[in-house]
Design a protein around this motif. Sequence first.
Motif, PDB file in Angstrom:
ATOM      1  N   LYS A 194       0.817  -1.225   0.000  1.00 62.19           N
ATOM      2  CA  LYS A 194       0.000   0.000   0.000  1.00 62.19           C
ATOM      3  C   LYS A 194       0.852   1.278   0.000  1.00 62.19           C
ATOM      4  CE  LYS A 194      -0.427  -0.386   4.905  1.00 62.19           C
ATOM      5  NZ  LYS A 194       0.850   0.316   5.106  1.00 62.19           N
ATOM      6  N   HIS A 228      -5.277   3.728   9.041  1.00 60.97           N
ATOM      7  CA  HIS A 228      -6.119   4.597   9.877  1.00 60.97           C
ATOM      8  C   HIS A 228      -7.052   3.692  10.686  1.00 60.97           C
ATOM      9  CE1 HIS A 228      -7.992   8.386  10.963  1.00 60.97           C
ATOM     10  NE2 HIS A 228      -9.148   8.046  10.420  1.00 60.97           N
ATOM     11  N   SER A 243      -7.274  -0.182  10.455  1.00 68.71           N
ATOM     12  CA  SER A 243      -6.155  -0.980  10.967  1.00 68.71           C
ATOM     13  C   SER A 243      -6.449  -1.437  12.388  1.00 68.71           C
ATOM     14  CB  SER A 243      -4.848  -0.170  10.961  1.00 68.71           C
ATOM     15  OG  SER A 243      -4.325  -0.069   9.665  1.00 68.71           O
ATOM     16  N   ASP A 246       9.344  -5.986  12.270  1.00 67.82           N
ATOM     17  CA  ASP A 246       9.154  -5.251  13.516  1.00 67.82           C
ATOM     18  C   ASP A 246       8.242  -6.052  14.447  1.00 67.82           C
ATOM     19  OD1 ASP A 246       6.432  -4.682  12.912  1.00 67.82           O
ATOM     20  OD2 ASP A 246       7.036  -2.955  11.713  1.00 67.82           O
TER      21      ASP A 246
HETATM   22  P1  TYD Z   1       4.380   0.025   9.680  1.00 66.94           P
HETATM   23  O1  TYD Z   1       5.868  -0.138   9.725  1.00 66.94           O
HETATM   24  O2  TYD Z   1       3.814   1.383   9.443  1.00 66.94           O
HETATM   25  O3  TYD Z   1       3.822  -1.074   8.727  1.00 66.94           O
HETATM   26  P2  TYD Z   1       3.155  -1.004   7.342  1.00 66.94           P
HETATM   27  O4  TYD Z   1       4.221  -0.571   6.387  1.00 66.94           O
HETATM   28  O5  TYD Z   1       2.688  -2.407   7.144  1.00 66.94           O
HETATM   29  O6  TYD Z   1       2.020  -0.026   7.464  1.00 66.94           O
HETATM   30  O7  TYD Z   1       3.817  -0.576  11.023  1.00 66.94           O
HETATM   31  C1  TYD Z   1       2.564  -0.395  11.431  1.00 66.94           C
HETATM   32  C2  TYD Z   1       2.133  -1.642  12.186  1.00 66.94           C
HETATM   33  O8  TYD Z   1       1.162  -1.282  13.151  1.00 66.94           O
HETATM   34  C3  TYD Z   1       1.487  -2.646  11.261  1.00 66.94           C
HETATM   35  O9  TYD Z   1       1.903  -3.954  11.593  1.00 66.94           O
HETATM   36  C4  TYD Z   1       0.014  -2.516  11.574  1.00 66.94           C
HETATM   37  C5  TYD Z   1      -0.008  -2.057  12.982  1.00 66.94           C
HETATM   38  N1  TYD Z   1      -1.206  -1.244  13.366  1.00 66.94           N
HETATM   39  C6  TYD Z   1      -2.120  -1.776  14.265  1.00 66.94           C
HETATM   40  O10 TYD Z   1      -1.963  -2.906  14.747  1.00 66.94           O
HETATM   41  N2  TYD Z   1      -3.203  -1.012  14.636  1.00 66.94           N
HETATM   42  C7  TYD Z   1      -3.407   0.253  14.163  1.00 66.94           C
HETATM   43  O11 TYD Z   1      -4.417   0.921  14.520  1.00 66.94           O
HETATM   44  C8  TYD Z   1      -2.453   0.791  13.230  1.00 66.94           C
HETATM   45  C9  TYD Z   1      -2.626   2.174  12.679  1.00 66.94           C
HETATM   46  C10 TYD Z   1      -1.365   0.001  12.858  1.00 66.94           C
END
Ligand code: TYD
Length: 208
Positions: free
Chosen positions: A17, A97, A100, A151
Motif C-alpha cells: 500500500k 487509519h 487498521s 518489527d
Molecule cells: P508500519 O511499519 O507502518 O507497517 P506497514 O508498512 O505495514 O504499514 O507498522 C505499522 C504496524 O502497526 C502494522 O503492523 C500494523 C499495525 N497497526 C495496528 O496494529 N493497529 C493500528 O491501529 C495501526 C494504525 C497500525
Amino acid sequence: MNKGLFITFEGADGCGKTTQLKLIDEYLRGKGYKTLITREPGAKGLGEKIREILLNYDGDVSPRCESFLFLADRAQNIDCIIKPAIEEGVIVLCDRHTDSSVAYQGYGRGLDIERINFLNNLATDGMKPDLTLVFDVDIETSEKRVGSKKDRMEKAGREFFERVRQGYLEIAKKEPERIKVVDSTKSIDEIHQEVIKLIQNKFNVTNI
Ligand code: TYD
C-alpha cells in the motif's frame, strides 16, 4: 473542489500500500492537486514518538494498552494534520487509519470490535475517510515483500496475518461504498491504474 478529500490506504503487512500511496501522490501532484501524506502510527511530531514505542518496545504490551497508543496517535493525526489540511482543500493520503485498529486489534488480537469502533469514533471526532483502499495479498506474497527484517507487529505470525486479512475483507463487505478492495498480487503498474480508476469513480471526476 472546496474541501479536500480524505483517502486511507489499508491492508495486512507487506501488501504494497505504501508504494501505491507514493505513486498516486506523484500522479495527483502532476495533475495540479495539492496533496499531503500522513501515516499511522507515526503522524509527524508527537506521533513519531508513539510509533517508536509501538514498533520497538520489547517488553510486554497489553492489547488494550497497544490499542490506546494507536488511538492517541490517531487523535493527534486527525486534529493537527488531517483536519486542517482538508479544510484547506488538500487531498490527504493516509497510510493506515481506523480500519487498521479493527483489523489488527479486533480481528487479529481478538478485542471487541464494537468497542474499537466506539473508541475509533472518539479518536477521530467522528471524521470518516471519503475513500478507503484495502490492498489484499496472500501470506506468501506478503512474506516475500516484508523480508527478514520484521518489527514487533510483523513478528506476530501466520495465523495472525490470516485473521487480519480476513478482517479487512469482512470490514469491506460491511461498508462497500467507502471501502474498495484491490488485488495487490498484480503488478505495481496494474494496481496503480486500478487505484486511479477507483478514485475517479468514487469522486465522479475524470480529470483526476
Ligand atoms: P508500519 O511499519 O507502518 O507497517 P506497514 O508498512 O505495514 O504499514 O507498522 C505499522 C504496524 O502497526 C502494522 O503492523 C500494523 C499495525 N497497526 C495496528 O496494529 N493497529 C493500528 O491501529 C495501526 C494504525 C497500525
